[in-house]
Motif scaffolding. Structure first.
Motif, PDB file in Angstrom:
ATOM      1  N   PRO A 103       0.825  -1.220   0.000  1.00  0.00           N
ATOM      2  CA  PRO A 103       0.000   0.000   0.000  1.00  0.00           C
ATOM      3  C   PRO A 103       0.856   1.265   0.000  1.00  0.00           C
ATOM      4  O   PRO A 103       2.096   1.142  -0.073  1.00  0.00           O
ATOM      5  CB  PRO A 103      -0.744  -0.134   1.321  1.00  0.00           C
ATOM      6  N   PRO A 104       0.320   2.485   0.084  1.00  0.00           N
ATOM      7  CA  PRO A 104      -1.061   2.775   0.406  1.00  0.00           C
ATOM      8  C   PRO A 104      -2.009   2.637  -0.787  1.00  0.00           C
ATOM      9  O   PRO A 104      -3.171   2.297  -0.599  1.00  0.00           O
ATOM     10  CB  PRO A 104      -1.031   4.230   0.890  1.00  0.00           C
ATOM     11  N   ARG A 105      -1.514   2.907  -1.992  1.00  0.00           N
ATOM     12  CA  ARG A 105      -2.369   2.622  -3.136  1.00  0.00           C
ATOM     13  C   ARG A 105      -1.929   1.299  -3.723  1.00  0.00           C
ATOM     14  O   ARG A 105      -0.793   0.859  -3.518  1.00  0.00           O
ATOM     15  CB  ARG A 105      -2.286   3.743  -4.171  1.00  0.00           C
ATOM     16  N   TYR A 106      -2.839   0.658  -4.434  1.00  0.00           N
ATOM     17  CA  TYR A 106      -2.555  -0.664  -4.965  1.00  0.00           C
ATOM     18  C   TYR A 106      -2.628  -0.646  -6.487  1.00  0.00           C
ATOM     19  O   TYR A 106      -3.452   0.047  -7.067  1.00  0.00           O
ATOM     20  CB  TYR A 106      -3.550  -1.681  -4.418  1.00  0.00           C
ATOM     21  N   TRP A 107      -1.756  -1.433  -7.111  1.00  0.00           N
ATOM     22  CA  TRP A 107      -1.805  -1.597  -8.554  1.00  0.00           C
ATOM     23  C   TRP A 107      -1.266  -2.975  -8.927  1.00  0.00           C
ATOM     24  O   TRP A 107      -0.468  -3.549  -8.218  1.00  0.00           O
ATOM     25  CB  TRP A 107      -1.008  -0.498  -9.271  1.00  0.00           C
ATOM     26  N   SER A 108      -1.734  -3.469 -10.057  1.00  0.00           N
ATOM     27  CA  SER A 108      -1.317  -4.782 -10.552  1.00  0.00           C
ATOM     28  C   SER A 108      -0.497  -4.616 -11.818  1.00  0.00           C
ATOM     29  O   SER A 108      -0.798  -3.773 -12.665  1.00  0.00           O
ATOM     30  CB  SER A 108      -2.529  -5.647 -10.862  1.00  0.00           C
ATOM     31  N   SER A 109       0.515  -5.444 -11.924  1.00  0.00           N
ATOM     32  CA  SER A 109       1.337  -5.445 -13.127  1.00  0.00           C
ATOM     33  C   SER A 109       2.033  -6.782 -13.262  1.00  0.00           C
ATOM     34  O   SER A 109       2.150  -7.536 -12.294  1.00  0.00           O
ATOM     35  CB  SER A 109       2.364  -4.317 -13.063  1.00  0.00           C
ATOM     36  N   ALA A 110       2.461  -7.079 -14.463  1.00  0.00           N
ATOM     37  CA  ALA A 110       3.222  -8.300 -14.735  1.00  0.00           C
ATOM     38  C   ALA A 110       4.687  -7.941 -14.938  1.00  0.00           C
ATOM     39  O   ALA A 110       5.001  -6.926 -15.560  1.00  0.00           O
ATOM     40  CB  ALA A 110       2.676  -9.013 -15.961  1.00  0.00           C
ATOM     41  N   TYR A 111       5.561  -8.781 -14.416  1.00  0.00           N
ATOM     42  CA  TYR A 111       6.996  -8.534 -14.491  1.00  0.00           C
ATOM     43  C   TYR A 111       7.705  -9.752 -15.059  1.00  0.00           C
ATOM     44  O   TYR A 111       7.250 -10.894 -14.901  1.00  0.00           O
ATOM     45  CB  TYR A 111       7.552  -8.211 -13.098  1.00  0.00           C
ATOM     46  N   TRP A 112       8.855  -9.472 -15.701  1.00  0.00           N
ATOM     47  CA  TRP A 112       9.669 -10.525 -16.287  1.00  0.00           C
ATOM     48  C   TRP A 112      11.076 -10.500 -15.693  1.00  0.00           C
ATOM     49  O   TRP A 112      11.610  -9.435 -15.391  1.00  0.00           O
ATOM     50  CB  TRP A 112       9.787 -10.337 -17.804  1.00  0.00           C
ATOM     51  N   GLY A 113      11.652 -11.675 -15.579  1.00  0.00           N
ATOM     52  CA  GLY A 113      13.065 -11.763 -15.240  1.00  0.00           C
ATOM     53  C   GLY A 113      13.919 -11.517 -16.472  1.00  0.00           C
ATOM     54  O   GLY A 113      13.411 -11.347 -17.581  1.00  0.00           O
ATOM     55  N   GLN A 114      15.232 -11.542 -16.256  1.00  0.00           N
ATOM     56  CA  GLN A 114      16.152 -11.213 -17.346  1.00  0.00           C
ATOM     57  C   GLN A 114      16.414 -12.400 -18.271  1.00  0.00           C
ATOM     58  O   GLN A 114      16.959 -12.242 -19.356  1.00  0.00           O
ATOM     59  CB  GLN A 114      17.487 -10.715 -16.772  1.00  0.00           C
ATOM     60  N   GLY A 115      16.011 -13.577 -17.840  1.00  0.00           N
ATOM     61  CA  GLY A 115      16.217 -14.778 -18.647  1.00  0.00           C
ATOM     62  C   GLY A 115      17.478 -15.518 -18.257  1.00  0.00           C
ATOM     63  O   GLY A 115      18.490 -14.906 -17.889  1.00  0.00           O
ATOM     64  N   THR A 116      17.414 -16.835 -18.342  1.00  0.00           N
ATOM     65  CA  THR A 116      18.582 -17.675 -18.070  1.00  0.00           C
ATOM     66  C   THR A 116      18.651 -18.780 -19.121  1.00  0.00           C
ATOM     67  O   THR A 116      17.635 -19.357 -19.487  1.00  0.00           O
ATOM     68  CB  THR A 116      18.530 -18.254 -16.639  1.00  0.00           C
ATOM     69  N   GLN A 117      19.846 -19.054 -19.593  1.00  0.00           N
ATOM     70  CA  GLN A 117      20.020 -20.010 -20.684  1.00  0.00           C
ATOM     71  C   GLN A 117      20.006 -21.438 -20.165  1.00  0.00           C
ATOM     72  O   GLN A 117      20.689 -21.772 -19.183  1.00  0.00           O
ATOM     73  CB  GLN A 117      21.339 -19.746 -21.413  1.00  0.00           C
ATOM     74  N   VAL A 118      19.255 -22.272 -20.833  1.00  0.00           N
ATOM     75  CA  VAL A 118      19.271 -23.718 -20.603  1.00  0.00           C
ATOM     76  C   VAL A 118      19.652 -24.381 -21.922  1.00  0.00           C
ATOM     77  O   VAL A 118      19.003 -24.153 -22.942  1.00  0.00           O
ATOM     78  CB  VAL A 118      17.909 -24.235 -20.115  1.00  0.00           C
ATOM     79  N   SER A 119      20.717 -25.166 -21.887  1.00  0.00           N
ATOM     80  CA  SER A 119      21.178 -25.859 -23.083  1.00  0.00           C
ATOM     81  C   SER A 119      21.250 -27.353 -22.797  1.00  0.00           C
ATOM     82  O   SER A 119      21.798 -27.758 -21.765  1.00  0.00           O
ATOM     83  CB  SER A 119      22.554 -25.347 -23.506  1.00  0.00           C
ATOM     84  N   VAL A 120      20.687 -28.143 -23.702  1.00  0.00           N
ATOM     85  CA  VAL A 120      20.688 -29.593 -23.542  1.00  0.00           C
ATOM     86  C   VAL A 120      21.388 -30.189 -24.758  1.00  0.00           C
ATOM     87  O   VAL A 120      20.909 -30.085 -25.883  1.00  0.00           O
ATOM     88  CB  VAL A 120      19.263 -30.153 -23.412  1.00  0.00           C
ATOM     89  N   SER A 121      22.528 -30.790 -24.509  1.00  0.00           N
ATOM     90  CA  SER A 121      23.329 -31.316 -25.615  1.00  0.00           C
ATOM     91  C   SER A 121      24.278 -32.372 -25.090  1.00  0.00           C
ATOM     92  O   SER A 121      24.754 -32.301 -23.953  1.00  0.00           O
ATOM     93  CB  SER A 121      24.122 -30.183 -26.269  1.00  0.00           C
ATOM     94  N   SER A 122      24.573 -33.342 -25.948  1.00  0.00           N
ATOM     95  CA  SER A 122      25.550 -34.356 -25.586  1.00  0.00           C
ATOM     96  C   SER A 122      26.945 -33.947 -26.067  1.00  0.00           C
ATOM     97  O   SER A 122      27.918 -34.650 -25.820  1.00  0.00           O
ATOM     98  CB  SER A 122      25.162 -35.704 -26.194  1.00  0.00           C
TER      99      SER A 122
END
Length: 122
Positions: A103-122
């Motif tokens: 508070p004292p006032r309320y608001w809604s919003s959506a947030y994003w992270g910066q991203g993280t790399q996932v790599s799957v490889s042999s």
């Protein structure tokens, strides 16, 4: 303002496991839905999994049975455990949160992270 900080990810072999973590901080009253999205090179960002405040979950068909999303409401964190990884899971993974700030006032919003790399490889 609200910040989402991701950790985890990296390189795994096919069939292996990785875990992702995302912590939200800032002007947070409560967090409604938290989730993970991913974007592979040349593709649109897609939903991986989401979890509601009371623990309800929804998964993309491609990860159902292999990935598990969970959250700790007291710590404003969301986790993604990824098992039986496949090369097609390779992408940048983004954390997302729908936040009610105040508070004292309320608001809604959506947030994003910066991203993280996932790599799957042999």
């Amino acid at each position: 303002q609200v910040q989402l900080v991701e950790s985890g990810g990296g390189l795994a072999q096919p069939g292996g496991s990785l875990g992702l973590s995302c912590a939200a901080s800032g002007k947070i009253w409560k967090i409604n839905v938290m989730g993970w999205y991913r974007q592979a090179p040349g593709k649109q960002r897609e939903l991986v999994a989401i979890i509601t405040e009371d623990g309800g979950t929804n998964y993309a068909h491609s990860v159902k049975g292999r990935f598990a999303i969970s959250r700790d409401n007291a710590k404003n964190t969301v986790l993604l455990q990824m098992n039986s990884l496949k090369p097609e899971d390779t992408a940048v993974y983004y954390c997302n949160a729908g936040v009610l700030s105040g508070p004292p006032r309320y608001w809604s919003s959506a947030y994003w992270g910066q991203g993280t790399q996932v790599s799957v490889s042999s």
